[in-house]
Design a protein around this motif. Structure first.
Motif, mmCIF file in Angstrom:
data_model
loop_
_atom_site.group_PDB
_atom_site.id
_atom_site.type_symbol
_atom_site.label_atom_id
_atom_site.label_comp_id
_atom_site.label_asym_id
_atom_site.label_seq_id
_atom_site.Cartn_x
_atom_site.Cartn_y
_atom_site.Cartn_z
ATOM 1 N N GLU A 107 0.824 -1.199 0.000
ATOM 2 C CA GLU A 107 0.000 0.000 0.000
ATOM 3 C C GLU A 107 0.868 1.263 0.000
ATOM 4 O O GLU A 107 0.652 2.195 -0.778
ATOM 5 C CB GLU A 107 -0.867 -0.027 1.267
ATOM 6 N N ILE A 108 1.876 1.257 0.878
ATOM 7 C CA ILE A 108 2.762 2.421 0.947
ATOM 8 C C ILE A 108 3.506 2.621 -0.369
ATOM 9 O O ILE A 108 3.641 3.735 -0.866
ATOM 10 C CB ILE A 108 3.783 2.269 2.103
ATOM 11 N N GLU A 109 3.951 1.518 -0.956
ATOM 12 C CA GLU A 109 4.677 1.605 -2.234
ATOM 13 C C GLU A 109 3.843 2.330 -3.285
ATOM 14 O O GLU A 109 4.335 3.195 -4.006
ATOM 15 C CB GLU A 109 4.996 0.193 -2.758
ATOM 16 N N VAL A 110 2.570 1.934 -3.337
ATOM 17 C CA VAL A 110 1.675 2.527 -4.333
ATOM 18 C C VAL A 110 1.477 4.020 -4.075
ATOM 19 O O VAL A 110 1.569 4.837 -4.993
ATOM 20 C CB VAL A 110 0.302 1.811 -4.314
ATOM 21 N N ILE A 111 1.241 4.355 -2.821
ATOM 22 C CA ILE A 111 1.024 5.767 -2.492
ATOM 23 C C ILE A 111 2.256 6.604 -2.829
ATOM 24 O O ILE A 111 2.154 7.722 -3.327
ATOM 25 C CB ILE A 111 0.675 5.936 -0.998
ATOM 26 N N GLN A 112 3.424 6.041 -2.577
ATOM 27 C CA GLN A 112 4.660 6.773 -2.880
ATOM 28 C C GLN A 112 4.730 7.155 -4.350
ATOM 29 O O GLN A 112 5.057 8.287 -4.712
ATOM 30 C CB GLN A 112 5.878 5.919 -2.533
ATOM 31 N N LYS A 113 4.411 6.207 -5.183
ATOM 32 C CA LYS A 113 4.440 6.480 -6.630
ATOM 33 C C LYS A 113 3.442 7.568 -6.988
ATOM 34 O O LYS A 113 3.722 8.453 -7.794
ATOM 35 C CB LYS A 113 4.097 5.202 -7.411
ATOM 36 N N THR A 114 2.277 7.467 -6.374
ATOM 37 C CA THR A 114 1.234 8.462 -6.644
ATOM 38 C C THR A 114 1.680 9.852 -6.209
ATOM 39 O O THR A 114 1.525 10.825 -6.939
ATOM 40 C CB THR A 114 -0.052 8.091 -5.872
ATOM 41 N N VAL A 115 2.233 9.926 -5.018
ATOM 42 C CA VAL A 115 2.700 11.205 -4.489
ATOM 43 C C VAL A 115 3.734 11.816 -5.426
ATOM 44 O O VAL A 115 3.673 12.995 -5.777
ATOM 45 C CB VAL A 115 3.324 11.022 -3.085
ATOM 46 N N ALA A 116 4.695 10.995 -5.843
ATOM 47 C CA ALA A 116 5.747 11.484 -6.728
ATOM 48 C C ALA A 116 5.147 12.012 -8.026
ATOM 49 O O ALA A 116 5.482 13.103 -8.492
ATOM 50 C CB ALA A 116 6.740 10.368 -7.024
ATOM 51 N N LYS A 117 4.247 11.250 -8.568
ATOM 52 C CA LYS A 117 3.617 11.625 -9.827
ATOM 53 C C LYS A 117 2.869 12.947 -9.700
ATOM 54 O O LYS A 117 2.943 13.807 -10.566
ATOM 55 C CB LYS A 117 2.640 10.524 -10.253
#
Lengths: 137, 137
Positions: A107-117
């Motif tokens: 879950e955290i991995e996914v959010i990180q990508k989203t945040v970066a994007k």
DNA sequence: TTACTTGCAAATGCTTTGCGAGCCG
DNA sequence: CGGCTCGCAAAGCATTTGCAAGTAA
């Protein structure tokens, strides 16, 4: 099972006597830890008095460049290494004992990508460390 | 508005001429950056030739102990500082320019606590850094 | 006054490197 | 053989510290 020596050979690394010893030491120490250079040196030097700490530094750097091991700079001031595993994980460090626990959280991995994007960036690396104290009951 | 000098006074810190200058420099540099000790020293020394880098080191450490500023060790090898803000945030570093962006994500914060708890720990600190490259379009 | 601060230079702690000797392929 | 490695000691870097002199409160 993880075997640093084998990983080095697979990558085509020239294996010297010292590198073999250091590889074995890292393999053994990684079973339950994240050794630093000095710890690796102490164990390697015990097996082969001819190994200097300079060589350990050079060797872990080499292994890291070849993706065989990974370097982590936790908050204790020196670099710690662990054998590269297939699946990514993050760390939780017990601030009282220094013990390091691994965990994964998709879950955290996914959010990180989203945040970066959202900020206009493509995520290429990240560092997530939790520092905690054991809950006594 | 953020003002390091004021924060120091509020905390009861003894303010010397050097500390005042350093506080002002940090206040100014924090508007759009995360300065390291050397950058702070360069600016402070320009305003007051009598300020040594040893004092800057001692002062940022002091300010940090008093919670006035926060220290970050990103992957560039030296410590960077920023004025303590009311709300916690994490960082995204542009690996090509070194630029640092701030972001907050409540969701991640919550998951971190949960993860720590599941491992039997109480979360007391954490480090989350994203490293990325700008998306060109 | 008096404990806290400072500048300077020396000392740290971890890591890297130049060099001549030695080893792997 | 020839380039890659090694051990050793010296060098680097960021950061800390001992000491005598200076300063805020």
């Amino acid at each position: 099972m993880i075997n640093v020596k084998k990983m080095c050979l697979d990558k085509g690394l020239r294996m010297t006597e010292q590198r073999n010893v250091i590889a074995d030491v890292i393999t053994a120490m990684s079973v339950d830890g994240h050794p630093d250079v000095n710890e690796i040196f102490l164990n390697a030097n015990e097996k082969d008095k001819n190994i200097s700490i300079a060589t350990v530094y050079r060797t872990v750097k080499l292994f890291e460049e070849y993706g065989v091991i990974e370097k982590h700079d936790f908050k204790d001031g020196r670099s710690r290494y662990e054998v590269t595993e297939e699946h990514h994980h993050d760390h939780l460090i017990d601030i009282e004992t220094g013990e390091i626990h691994e965990f994964t959280n998709e879950e955290i991995e996914v959010i990180q990508k989203t945040v970066a994007k959202e900020l206009g960036f493509k995520l290429v690396d990240h560092r997530l460390e939790l520092y905690g104290v054991k809950i006594k009951k």
